[in-house]
Scaffold this active site. Structure first.
Site, PDB file in Angstrom:
ATOM      1  N   CYS A   7       0.842  -1.205   0.000  1.00 18.39           N
ATOM      2  CA  CYS A   7       0.000   0.000   0.000  1.00 18.39           C
ATOM      3  C   CYS A   7       0.874   1.251   0.000  1.00 18.39           C
ATOM      4  O   CYS A   7       0.556   2.237  -0.687  1.00 18.39           O
ATOM      5  CB  CYS A   7      -0.940   0.004   1.204  1.00 18.39           C
ATOM      6  N   ASP A  30      10.348  -6.658  -8.934  1.00 21.42           N
ATOM      7  CA  ASP A  30      10.672  -7.247  -7.634  1.00 21.42           C
ATOM      8  C   ASP A  30      12.092  -6.832  -7.240  1.00 21.42           C
ATOM      9  O   ASP A  30      13.011  -6.822  -8.051  1.00 21.42           O
ATOM     10  CB  ASP A  30      10.558  -8.775  -7.697  1.00 21.42           C
ATOM     11  N   HIS A  46      -6.446  -2.792  -1.042  1.00 18.76           N
ATOM     12  CA  HIS A  46      -5.767  -3.754  -0.173  1.00 18.76           C
ATOM     13  C   HIS A  46      -6.607  -5.024  -0.041  1.00 18.76           C
ATOM     14  O   HIS A  46      -7.683  -5.007   0.547  1.00 18.76           O
ATOM     15  CB  HIS A  46      -5.488  -3.175   1.218  1.00 18.76           C
ATOM     16  N   ASN A  86       1.718 -16.583  -3.916  1.00 22.08           N
ATOM     17  CA  ASN A  86       1.888 -17.300  -2.663  1.00 22.08           C
ATOM     18  C   ASN A  86       0.793 -16.853  -1.704  1.00 22.08           C
ATOM     19  O   ASN A  86       0.532 -15.659  -1.561  1.00 22.08           O
ATOM     20  CB  ASN A  86       3.272 -17.020  -2.063  1.00 22.08           C
ATOM     21  N   GLY A  92       4.785 -19.515   1.846  1.00 25.30           N
ATOM     22  CA  GLY A  92       5.874 -18.554   1.977  1.00 25.30           C
ATOM     23  C   GLY A  92       5.483 -17.124   1.659  1.00 25.30           C
ATOM     24  O   GLY A  92       6.345 -16.314   1.284  1.00 25.30           O
ATOM     25  N   HIS A  99      -0.480 -10.265  -4.396  1.00 25.85           N
ATOM     26  CA  HIS A  99       0.423  -9.905  -5.489  1.00 25.85           C
ATOM     27  C   HIS A  99       0.666 -11.109  -6.378  1.00 25.85           C
ATOM     28  O   HIS A  99       0.700 -12.243  -5.911  1.00 25.85           O
ATOM     29  CB  HIS A  99       1.749  -9.336  -4.965  1.00 25.85           C
TER      30      HIS A  99
END
Ligand code: AMP
Ligand code: ZN
Length: 112
Positions: A7, A30, A46, A86, A92, A99
């Protein structure tokens, strides 16, 4: 959700290397790439994880997959790409804002 890392990235309070943005989602590289090209696509709203996808917000996920297909074509992932989400501790998940990892640029093996 001021304490949420993604966020804060979406709001511009933490710098990121932007790939794409529209009214519903934000994409950025990333910080620790696993493949030659590795970026994340996140909803601006969110949503904590894939476990929180509902009939009300699923249109955002559908939109994100459309964006991923468009970016993959534009970025020339002719040999393929992988999309990973994930969800939760066993998978993990470290950032608790939904995402989608988009991974490309090398031959990837199977995963467990
Ligand atoms: P996951 O482990 O599936 O929750 O993925 C979280 C991802 O966020 C990891 O691949 C991290 O490398 C990435 N990440 C963490 N902080 C940042 C940041 N500030 N900018 C870009 N990527 C990040
Ligand atoms: Zn968030």
């Amino acid at each position: 959700m001021e304490e949420c890392l993604f966020c804060r990235i979406i709001a511009g309070n933490i710098p990121s290397n932007k790939v794409y943005e529209d009214e519903l989602c934000y994409a950025f590289y990333d910080i620790a790439p696993m493949t030659p090209t590795h970026f994340l696509v996140v909803p601006k709203e969110h949503i904590a994880s894939a476990a929180e996808i509902t009939g009300e917000n699923a249109y955002i996920v559908a939109h994100i997959y459309e964006v991923i297909a468009k970016l993959a074509a534009e970025m020339g992932f002719a040999d393929g790409f992988r999309v990973v989400t994930n969800c939760g501790a066993d998978a993990g998940q470290t950032v608790h804002h939904l995402h989608f990892h988009v991974l490309a640029g090398k031959q990837m093996g199977s995963f467990n």
